[in-house]
Design a protein around this motif. Structure first.
Motif, PDB file in Angstrom:
ATOM      1  N   LEU A  26      48.264 -46.352 -51.201  1.00 55.29           N
ATOM      2  CA  LEU A  26      47.594 -47.285 -52.115  1.00 55.29           C
ATOM      3  C   LEU A  26      47.807 -48.738 -51.678  1.00 55.29           C
ATOM      4  O   LEU A  26      47.074 -49.633 -52.074  1.00 55.29           O
ATOM      5  CB  LEU A  26      48.098 -47.091 -53.545  1.00 55.29           C
ATOM      6  CG  LEU A  26      47.893 -45.702 -54.150  1.00 55.29           C
ATOM      7  CD1 LEU A  26      48.525 -45.613 -55.534  1.00 55.29           C
ATOM      8  CD2 LEU A  26      46.404 -45.364 -54.223  1.00 55.29           C
ATOM      9  N   PHE A  27      48.844 -48.958 -50.879  1.00 61.14           N
ATOM     10  CA  PHE A  27      49.114 -50.314 -50.390  1.00 61.14           C
ATOM     11  C   PHE A  27      48.624 -50.497 -48.950  1.00 61.14           C
ATOM     12  O   PHE A  27      48.982 -51.456 -48.287  1.00 61.14           O
ATOM     13  CB  PHE A  27      50.617 -50.627 -50.496  1.00 61.14           C
ATOM     14  CG  PHE A  27      51.056 -50.933 -51.908  1.00 61.14           C
ATOM     15  CD1 PHE A  27      51.051 -52.240 -52.392  1.00 61.14           C
ATOM     16  CD2 PHE A  27      51.446 -49.923 -52.767  1.00 61.14           C
ATOM     17  CE1 PHE A  27      51.434 -52.531 -53.700  1.00 61.14           C
ATOM     18  CE2 PHE A  27      51.832 -50.193 -54.078  1.00 61.14           C
ATOM     19  CZ  PHE A  27      51.829 -51.496 -54.539  1.00 61.14           C
ATOM     20  N   ALA A  28      47.807 -49.528 -48.486  1.00 62.76           N
ATOM     21  CA  ALA A  28      47.349 -49.599 -47.097  1.00 62.76           C
ATOM     22  C   ALA A  28      46.484 -50.828 -46.831  1.00 62.76           C
ATOM     23  O   ALA A  28      46.332 -51.274 -45.692  1.00 62.76           O
ATOM     24  CB  ALA A  28      46.577 -48.328 -46.745  1.00 62.76           C
ATOM     25  N   CYS A  29      45.903 -51.411 -47.920  1.00 62.49           N
ATOM     26  CA  CYS A  29      45.071 -52.604 -47.753  1.00 62.49           C
ATOM     27  C   CYS A  29      45.916 -53.841 -47.443  1.00 62.49           C
ATOM     28  O   CYS A  29      45.389 -54.893 -47.070  1.00 62.49           O
ATOM     29  CB  CYS A  29      44.253 -52.833 -49.014  1.00 62.49           C
ATOM     30  SG  CYS A  29      45.253 -52.724 -50.508  1.00 62.49           S
TER      31      CYS A  29
ATOM     32  N   ARG C 391      41.042 -45.260 -62.155  1.00 62.02           N
ATOM     33  CA  ARG C 391      39.862 -45.366 -61.291  1.00 62.02           C
ATOM     34  C   ARG C 391      39.366 -43.984 -60.880  1.00 62.02           C
ATOM     35  O   ARG C 391      38.178 -43.653 -61.026  1.00 62.02           O
ATOM     36  CB  ARG C 391      40.217 -46.187 -60.038  1.00 62.02           C
ATOM     37  CG  ARG C 391      39.092 -46.335 -59.019  1.00 62.02           C
ATOM     38  CD  ARG C 391      39.558 -47.114 -57.798  1.00 62.02           C
ATOM     39  NE  ARG C 391      40.649 -46.465 -57.076  1.00 62.02           N
ATOM     40  CZ  ARG C 391      40.507 -45.447 -56.240  1.00 62.02           C
ATOM     41  NH1 ARG C 391      39.309 -44.953 -55.976  1.00 62.02           N
ATOM     42  NH2 ARG C 391      41.556 -44.903 -55.646  1.00 62.02           N
ATOM     43  N   ALA C 392      40.305 -43.162 -60.399  1.00 56.40           N
ATOM     44  CA  ALA C 392      39.899 -41.848 -59.895  1.00 56.40           C
ATOM     45  C   ALA C 392      39.290 -40.988 -61.002  1.00 56.40           C
ATOM     46  O   ALA C 392      38.311 -40.285 -60.791  1.00 56.40           O
ATOM     47  CB  ALA C 392      41.111 -41.135 -59.281  1.00 56.40           C
ATOM     48  N   ARG C 393      39.858 -41.101 -62.194  1.00 54.06           N
ATOM     49  CA  ARG C 393      39.378 -40.238 -63.275  1.00 54.06           C
ATOM     50  C   ARG C 393      38.110 -40.764 -63.954  1.00 54.06           C
ATOM     51  O   ARG C 393      37.527 -40.077 -64.776  1.00 54.06           O
ATOM     52  CB  ARG C 393      40.486 -40.015 -64.312  1.00 54.06           C
ATOM     53  CG  ARG C 393      41.598 -39.064 -63.806  1.00 54.06           C
ATOM     54  CD  ARG C 393      42.215 -38.268 -64.934  1.00 54.06           C
ATOM     55  NE  ARG C 393      41.194 -37.633 -65.750  1.00 54.06           N
ATOM     56  CZ  ARG C 393      41.332 -37.400 -67.056  1.00 54.06           C
ATOM     57  NH1 ARG C 393      42.432 -37.725 -67.675  1.00 54.06           N
ATOM     58  NH2 ARG C 393      40.354 -36.829 -67.735  1.00 54.06           N
ATOM     59  N   LEU C 394      37.723 -42.005 -63.640  1.00 53.52           N
ATOM     60  CA  LEU C 394      36.494 -42.541 -64.240  1.00 53.52           C
ATOM     61  C   LEU C 394      35.386 -42.745 -63.206  1.00 53.52           C
ATOM     62  O   LEU C 394      34.277 -43.133 -63.551  1.00 53.52           O
ATOM     63  CB  LEU C 394      36.779 -43.872 -64.953  1.00 53.52           C
ATOM     64  CG  LEU C 394      37.610 -43.799 -66.236  1.00 53.52           C
ATOM     65  CD1 LEU C 394      37.996 -45.195 -66.702  1.00 53.52           C
ATOM     66  CD2 LEU C 394      36.845 -43.065 -67.341  1.00 53.52           C
ATOM     67  N   ALA C 395      35.710 -42.484 -61.944  1.00 55.53           N
ATOM     68  CA  ALA C 395      34.782 -42.832 -60.859  1.00 55.53           C
ATOM     69  C   ALA C 395      33.434 -42.139 -61.009  1.00 55.53           C
ATOM     70  O   ALA C 395      32.420 -42.666 -60.555  1.00 55.53           O
ATOM     71  CB  ALA C 395      35.411 -42.487 -59.509  1.00 55.53           C
ATOM     72  N   ASP C 396      33.390 -40.964 -61.664  1.00 55.79           N
ATOM     73  CA  ASP C 396      32.109 -40.265 -61.787  1.00 55.79           C
ATOM     74  C   ASP C 396      31.286 -40.729 -62.992  1.00 55.79           C
ATOM     75  O   ASP C 396      30.128 -40.374 -63.127  1.00 55.79           O
ATOM     76  CB  ASP C 396      32.343 -38.746 -61.848  1.00 55.79           C
ATOM     77  CG  ASP C 396      33.237 -38.366 -63.022  1.00 55.79           C
ATOM     78  OD1 ASP C 396      34.115 -39.187 -63.395  1.00 55.79           O
ATOM     79  OD2 ASP C 396      33.076 -37.261 -63.576  1.00 55.79           O
ATOM     80  N   VAL C 397      31.883 -41.508 -63.890  1.00 57.56           N
ATOM     81  CA  VAL C 397      31.107 -41.965 -65.055  1.00 57.56           C
ATOM     82  C   VAL C 397      30.867 -43.468 -65.068  1.00 57.56           C
ATOM     83  O   VAL C 397      29.995 -43.966 -65.771  1.00 57.56           O
ATOM     84  CB  VAL C 397      31.768 -41.542 -66.397  1.00 57.56           C
ATOM     85  CG1 VAL C 397      31.718 -40.035 -66.562  1.00 57.56           C
ATOM     86  CG2 VAL C 397      33.182 -42.074 -66.514  1.00 57.56           C
ATOM     87  N   PRO C 401      31.627 -51.966 -58.627  1.00 56.74           N
ATOM     88  CA  PRO C 401      30.625 -52.827 -57.974  1.00 56.74           C
ATOM     89  C   PRO C 401      30.832 -52.954 -56.463  1.00 56.74           C
ATOM     90  O   PRO C 401      29.884 -53.215 -55.740  1.00 56.74           O
ATOM     91  CB  PRO C 401      30.805 -54.176 -58.682  1.00 56.74           C
ATOM     92  CG  PRO C 401      32.142 -54.116 -59.352  1.00 56.74           C
ATOM     93  CD  PRO C 401      32.394 -52.684 -59.652  1.00 56.74           C
ATOM     94  N   PHE C 402      32.031 -52.774 -55.994  1.00 55.63           N
ATOM     95  CA  PHE C 402      32.268 -52.957 -54.559  1.00 55.63           C
ATOM     96  C   PHE C 402      32.572 -51.636 -53.872  1.00 55.63           C
ATOM     97  O   PHE C 402      33.290 -51.565 -52.880  1.00 55.63           O
ATOM     98  CB  PHE C 402      33.383 -53.976 -54.329  1.00 55.63           C
ATOM     99  CG  PHE C 402      33.104 -55.282 -55.022  1.00 55.63           C
ATOM    100  CD1 PHE C 402      32.030 -56.072 -54.615  1.00 55.63           C
ATOM    101  CD2 PHE C 402      33.878 -55.705 -56.090  1.00 55.63           C
ATOM    102  CE1 PHE C 402      31.746 -57.277 -55.266  1.00 55.63           C
ATOM    103  CE2 PHE C 402      33.588 -56.896 -56.736  1.00 55.63           C
ATOM    104  CZ  PHE C 402      32.519 -57.675 -56.331  1.00 55.63           C
ATOM    105  N   GLY C 403      32.037 -50.562 -54.454  1.00 60.21           N
ATOM    106  CA  GLY C 403      32.224 -49.249 -53.836  1.00 60.21           C
ATOM    107  C   GLY C 403      33.525 -48.610 -54.286  1.00 60.21           C
ATOM    108  O   GLY C 403      34.415 -49.272 -54.830  1.00 60.21           O
ATOM    109  N   ASP C 404      33.613 -47.301 -54.066  1.00 59.89           N
ATOM    110  CA  ASP C 404      34.788 -46.562 -54.493  1.00 59.89           C
ATOM    111  C   ASP C 404      35.912 -46.805 -53.498  1.00 59.89           C
ATOM    112  O   ASP C 404      36.000 -46.161 -52.460  1.00 59.89           O
ATOM    113  CB  ASP C 404      34.426 -45.065 -54.572  1.00 59.89           C
ATOM    114  CG  ASP C 404      35.514 -44.257 -55.258  1.00 59.89           C
ATOM    115  OD1 ASP C 404      36.449 -44.875 -55.826  1.00 59.89           O
ATOM    116  OD2 ASP C 404      35.434 -43.021 -55.230  1.00 59.89           O
ATOM    117  N   GLN C 405      36.753 -47.787 -53.794  1.00 63.08           N
ATOM    118  CA  GLN C 405      37.870 -48.078 -52.891  1.00 63.08           C
ATOM    119  C   GLN C 405      39.151 -48.234 -53.692  1.00 63.08           C
ATOM    120  O   GLN C 405      39.123 -48.496 -54.895  1.00 63.08           O
ATOM    121  CB  GLN C 405      37.586 -49.357 -52.083  1.00 63.08           C
ATOM    122  CG  GLN C 405      37.260 -50.579 -52.945  1.00 63.08           C
ATOM    123  CD  GLN C 405      37.159 -51.871 -52.125  1.00 63.08           C
ATOM    124  OE1 GLN C 405      37.931 -52.096 -51.202  1.00 63.08           O
ATOM    125  NE2 GLN C 405      36.209 -52.724 -52.467  1.00 63.08           N
TER     126      GLN C 405
END
Lengths: 448, 124, 523
Positions: A26-29, C391-397, C401-405
């Motif tokens: 998670l800190f790879a950025c 984030r992971a648990r809401l990513a499908d709903v 704005p800047f992509g799934d990162q």
């Protein structure tokens, strides 16, 4: 680690839900060469008992106002705060809530802010007030900037009776915001001198009431002279309890009143957090800095309160905002409001009378001592004396006898001969006869 | 009677040698409920593009720029008491200020009503 | 219907059957009038000592007219404010996932220690010998903040984050003046910055040059280089930024800024994501404020007081304002530098009377000692882990704005997935209120349309996160399934429905007025 609820098992489950192998992913950025390999050289976690011991030991090294005859004021005052004030401000719903951005679930904060604003307006004799500033000194700085916006002029005239640290704050702000200050030399506030110095470029006159040396005087002439030249009068009050006894600045022509509200509801806290008050006239509403709470109704027509006029604030106006402020002094303003509600007008007037009476009693005792001369004539709860030796030495020697005797004026206005032997003393409702006896005896000793 | 528009959504309606300035229907819609209008004093001289007034809604504040150069001769005091007028009749009753134009030629830099209509359609 | 915890989710009665109550109260929700409607000027909840009445104030200066301040007895006061308190949401009561605000747990040990008389009853202008313990605590706090940030100098006095920004930017301006570079008149600020950044720059007379972020939501060094003309005094950058992303090119950006002869101000509002993981000093930052009320758990108190110490690089440290705590042998001293008496002459002046928010210093120190440096690191990691879990648990709903990162301590969504329904970001927030949660930050940062910024912090258990996530998923589902008409009337169960902000701003009523109330009563 008692503040962290996640177990290692939770962390593992969460990582797999995220789809990474470890928290490092998670800190790879973060560029690898700046990630800390080893922890900074600081202690590791500790039990509550251990932390309490370390900090308690530091606290106990200090000689506090509760444990000594105490006479220091100069912008912060030792008053008794009722126990219920501190109890209520520690309620979870006040202590651990945020700025009331969702008004439907923040009416508690919003309603007390409306009550606070109303109390401040009444107390200062003004029409409106904001929801508080950081403290009295920064409120003074903001008031000067507000006056510049209103008058479209750039020069603030500062009375010599203004608290020297308030002067420092205004000067610093002026210097770097590229505006001007004209500072009259420090000393008791003189109306004639101030009036003479007002000219067509003056945006505002900043006076203190009672002044730094404790003097009180009518400000109406200064107000009239300022208004005649198109300037505003800003009045700074550092002992807000005084307004229970003496005329409010609003009745003497003030355009903006700023104050340190610490005396009501808030402890000394070694200088902060305190609560700045800012009140003004209705017509200046749109240029008033800081947060403001206003009354409205909800969808069902029930009365409610919201933060309003926020289009002037930094989060919307950005570089065109009236100020860069984004916090007020929330909890300290709540303490102020609760204490003020407990006092009520009757209580405030009595408290103010006691403060004044104690100061008169103190001054009468001190002026009889050989080597002491009373410098301030009309005062509220604070006055200056001239002693026969250097004031800082006298105060330090008294501190060595566990007496906190007042402020040597030279601490704030160093290298000025007329201030070298001057001590500023305050009395409040907490000042007992025994305290006065001990100060009298101590002073006689160190002055002999 | 001729009306010109700017790309910042001000209009200026020419009445003799005086221009009546306000914000367009489109602008008031974008801003939402207007709560406050700050107007220039009479006698103020403005260069084209200068900040002349401020209009505030609950959640936004915008400058109103002078569409052309000139001197302010009157501002609309009704708006001070009743800013909601800007939402109701932006291009008629709720004008902001009147100005005496210093150079009629500057109007050529502005959009006609038709051009403006096409301009806002492009904005979506 | 029953929910996962086995609780029925339906209301006991349909809304038409609920009807009215005589009082307008709703059980534990009790309506409370204003102080001014229940108090009176001759009532008081304070008793005083007997005293001898002495007066030496000229008559013409005495306040004779009625002030109009109502008072209450102690039980009435307690009840009034306790009732008001019940209208507030709090972090003690539930998750408070306001992005960029960091609503983490506020340990009560902090409160206890700040109230020790040795701190709470200490006057800022006592002789130095009588306040050595307080100065020692300030020195200890400085050491911790410098250790965590890897910076060279510090100013403790700023009263809040925005005040800290002012402090840092004034130091930069002073440094530029000292080196004869006052001609630099521009401050570069990313479009996603907190509003305080451009406001602070403008207050100091700088022009603001906005720079847009790249498509991935972070700043590129190339765009910064283009903005770095010779008129630039400083750049103000938040890292991690307001979109919850770490600025990957920050080291290159710092190098470019320094090459251009400018300074690098970092808004430290989001230090809680990286404390004890990355040191701002290693990134090339020249000044940064630290919000003790965010990263170090001092309470937000309904909007304050804050505390915003500023750390400085070696280049800026000499310009730090007064007061400063300095060690001389065994003793600590305060350099207060009044008027023109400053000794070394480089300090830029003074930002506030006295020495800063001591009450907050004690609380932050109590938190740091409790956590220790290892706990602070764990807290940063847990904060980032929790945000990514959300984030992971809401990513499908919800759409990012800047992509799934991967994000840092907060995750940003926009309103793309609501398109086609009648539901707005605001409606989502208001429905969350009915579901018993404080909403996330909405409509900030401005770079995302209908932004929803969620910062769960490290203080939430997995169960608490799951409850919030499940509720939000359900809301998103309802919004898209039936167009979400019903959501526009939320909240239904809060102490107030949606409030008329237009009315409040058009006809501002900021204070209670006796005559208006009388007129109302007469009607």
């Amino acid at each position: 680690m008692r503040y962290l609820p996640l177990s290692d098992a939770d962390r593992g489950t969460m990582l797999s839900e995220i789809g990474v192998g470890s928290v490092d992913d998670l800190f790879a950025c973060v560029p690898e060469d700046v990630q800390l390999e080893k922890l900074p050289d600081l202690p590791h976690h500790a039990s509550e008992m251990r932390v309490e011991k370390v900090i308690r030991e530091l606290a106990e090294k200090n000689l506090c106002a509760d444990n000594a005859p105490f006479f220091i004021g100069a912008g912060a005052y030792h008053h008794h705060v009722p126990a219920s004030v501190d109890h209520i401000i520690q309620r979870s719903e006040f202590l651990t809530s945020y700025t009331p951005y969702q008004p439907e679930i923040s009416q508690g904060t919003l309603q007390y802010l409306f009550e606070f604003q109303s109390q401040v307006a009444l107390l200062t004799g003004m029409e409106i007030a904001n929801a508080s500033m950081y403290d009295g000194s920064t409120a003074t700085g903001e008031a000067v900037l507000m006056a510049h916006r209103l008058t479209k002029r750039q020069k603030a005239l500062l009375s010599g009776g203004l608290h020297p640290q308030y002067t420092d704050v205004v000067r610093t702000l002026a210097k770097f915001s590229e505006t001007e200050t004209e500072e009259l030399s420090a000393g008791s506030q003189q109306s004639a001198e101030i009036i003479d110095a007002i000219d067509e470029e003056t945006s505002c006159v900043v006076v203190q009431y009672p002044d730094f040396f404790g003097n009180i005087s009518d400000l109406s002439d200064i107000a009239a002279a300022a208004h005649e030249k198109g300037a505003l009068l800003i009045v700074a009050v550092t002992e807000i309890i005084s307004l229970g006894l003496i005329r409010p600045p609003g009745s003497m022509g003030a355009d903006i009143v700023v104050a340190e509200g610490q005396s009501i509801g808030n402890g000394l806290n070694f200088g902060g957090p305190y609560v700045g008050l800012l009140a003004t006239r209705q017509k200046f509403l749109r240029q008033m800095p800081g947060r403001v709470c206003g009354e409205t109704v909800d969808q069902d027509g029930r009365r409610g309160f919201v933060l309003t006029l926020s289009a002037r604030e930094q989060h919307i106006r950005r570089e065109k905002a009236t100020s860069n402020i984004c916090t007020n002094s929330g909890l300290c303003s709540l303490a102020f409001t609760i204490h003020m509600s407990l006092l009520g007008e009757a209580g405030l007037r009595e408290l103010a009378e006691i403060n004044h009476s104690r100061a008169v009693a103190l001054s009468r005792r001190l002026e009889k001592i050989d080597g002491v001369e009373l410098v301030t004539s009309a005062f509220f709860n604070e006055f200056a004396i001239r002693v026969s030796r250097k004031a800082d030495e006298v105060v330090n020697e008294l501190a060595a006898r566990n007496i906190l005797a007042g402020l040597p004026v030279s601490r704030m206005l160093p290298d000025v001969e007329q201030f070298e032997n001057l001590i500023l003393l305050a009395a409040t409702e907490t000042t007992s006869d025994e305290d006065i006896d001990r100060l009298e005896a101590g002073l006689k000793e160190v002055l002999s | 009677m001729s009306v010109y528009f700017t790309k910042d959504h001000e209009y200026i309606r020419i009445e003799g040698d005086v221009g009546v300035v306000g914000i367009s229907e489109y602008a008031q819609e974008q801003l939402g409920d207007i709560v406050f209008v700050e107007l220039p004093d009479s006698g103020k001289s403005l260069q084209s593009g200068d900040e002349a007034a401020v209009v505030e809604s609950v959640k936004a504040a915008s400058e109103v720029y002078a569409p052309v150069s000139g001197e302010v001769v009157e501002s609309n005091e009704d708006l001070a008491d009743n800013p909601a007028l800007v939402n109701e009749t932006p291009e008629e009753g709720a004008w902001f200020f009147k100005m005496k134009l210093s150079d009629q030629n500057e109007l050529e830099n502005l959009m006609s009503a038709d051009d403006y209509k096409a301009f806002i359609e492009d904005l979506g | 219907m029953m929910n996962r915890q086995g609780r029925p989710t339906a209301l006991p009665l349909s809304s038409s059957e609920i009807g009215e109550t005589f009082t307008g109260n709703r059980a534990l929700q009790v309506e409370e009038p204003l102080l001014f409607e229940i108090g009176s000027v001759d009532r008081s909840g304070v008793d005083f000592e007997e005293h001898e009445k002495l007066t030496e104030i000229p008559k013409e200066l005495l306040r004779k007219e009625r002030i109009g301040l109502p008072g209450l007895s102690e039980p009435e006061t307690v009840r009034h404010y306790v009732r008001l308190s019940k209208f507030n949401y709090s972090i003690d009561g539930g998750i408070y996932p306001l992005g960029s605000c960091t609503m983490k747990h506020n340990p009560r040990l902090n409160e206890k220690l700040a109230r020790l008389p040795g701190f709470s009853s200490l006057h800022p202008l006592q002789p130095e010998r009588s306040v050595q313990g307080a100065l020692e605590l300030m020195e200890m706090l400085s050491d911790w903040l410098l250790g965590i940030t890897g910076m060279a100098g510090i100013a403790l006095s700023p009263k809040a984050g925005a005040h800290g920004e002012l402090c840092g930017m004034v130091a930069i301006k002073a440094a530029l003046e000292a080196s004869g570079e006052s001609a630099r008149r521009v401050v570069v600020v990313p479009e996603s910055a907190h509003g305080t950044n451009p406001a602070t720059a403008a207050l100091l007379g700088y022009d603001v040059r906005p720079v847009a972020a790249r498509e991935d939501g972070t700043m590129g060094v190339d765009a910064i280089r283009d903005a770095l003309k010779e008129d630039v005094a400083a750049i103000m950058l938040t890292n991690p930024n307001t979109c919850g992303l770490f600025e990957r090119e920050i080291v290159e950006i710092a190098e470019a800024v320094h090459e251009a002869g400018a300074y690098f101000y970092c808004d430290g509002a989001n230090l809680n994501a990286i404390a004890a993981k990355v040191r701002p000093g290693d990134l090339g930052i020249d000044a940064m404020h630290i919000n003790l009320h965010k990263t170090f758990s001092t309470p937000h108190g309904g909007g304050g007081p804050g505390s915003g110490p500023v750390v400085f690089s070696k280049a800026l440290a000499p310009f730090a304002p007064y007061p400063r705590v300095v060690r001389e042998g065994d003793a600590l001293r305060l350099e207060e530098g009044h008027g023109n008496s400053s000794k070394d002459g480089t300090a830029f002046g003074r930002l506030t009377a006295f020495h800063g928010q001591m009450g907050m210093f004690v609380r932050a120190m109590s938190y740091m000692l409790s956590h220790g440096i290892d706990g602070i690191r764990q807290a940063s990691e847990d904060a980032v882990l929790s945000a990514n879990y959300v984030r992971a648990r809401l990513a499908d709903v919800l759409n990012q704005p800047f992509g799934d990162q991967v994000c840092m301590h907060e995750v940003l969504f926009d309103d793309t997935s609501l398109k086609g329904s009648n539901v707005t970001t605001l409606d989502i927030a208001k429905v969350l209120i009915d579901e018993g949660f404080h909403p996330m930050t909405v409509y900030f940062p401005l770079v995302a349309h209908g932004a929803m910024l969620i910062e769960p912090t490290e203080s939430e258990s997995k169960e608490s996160l799951d409850q919030f996530i499940d509720a939000l998923r359900s809301i998103c589902g309802r919004a898209t399934a039936d167009g979400g008409e019903a959501m526009q009337s939320a909240p239904l169960f809060a102490p107030r429905r949606r409030l008329d902000e237009t009315l409040a701003a058009r006809k501002p009523k900021l204070c209670w007025k006796a005559d208006e109330a009388d007129a109302l009563a007469a009607e």
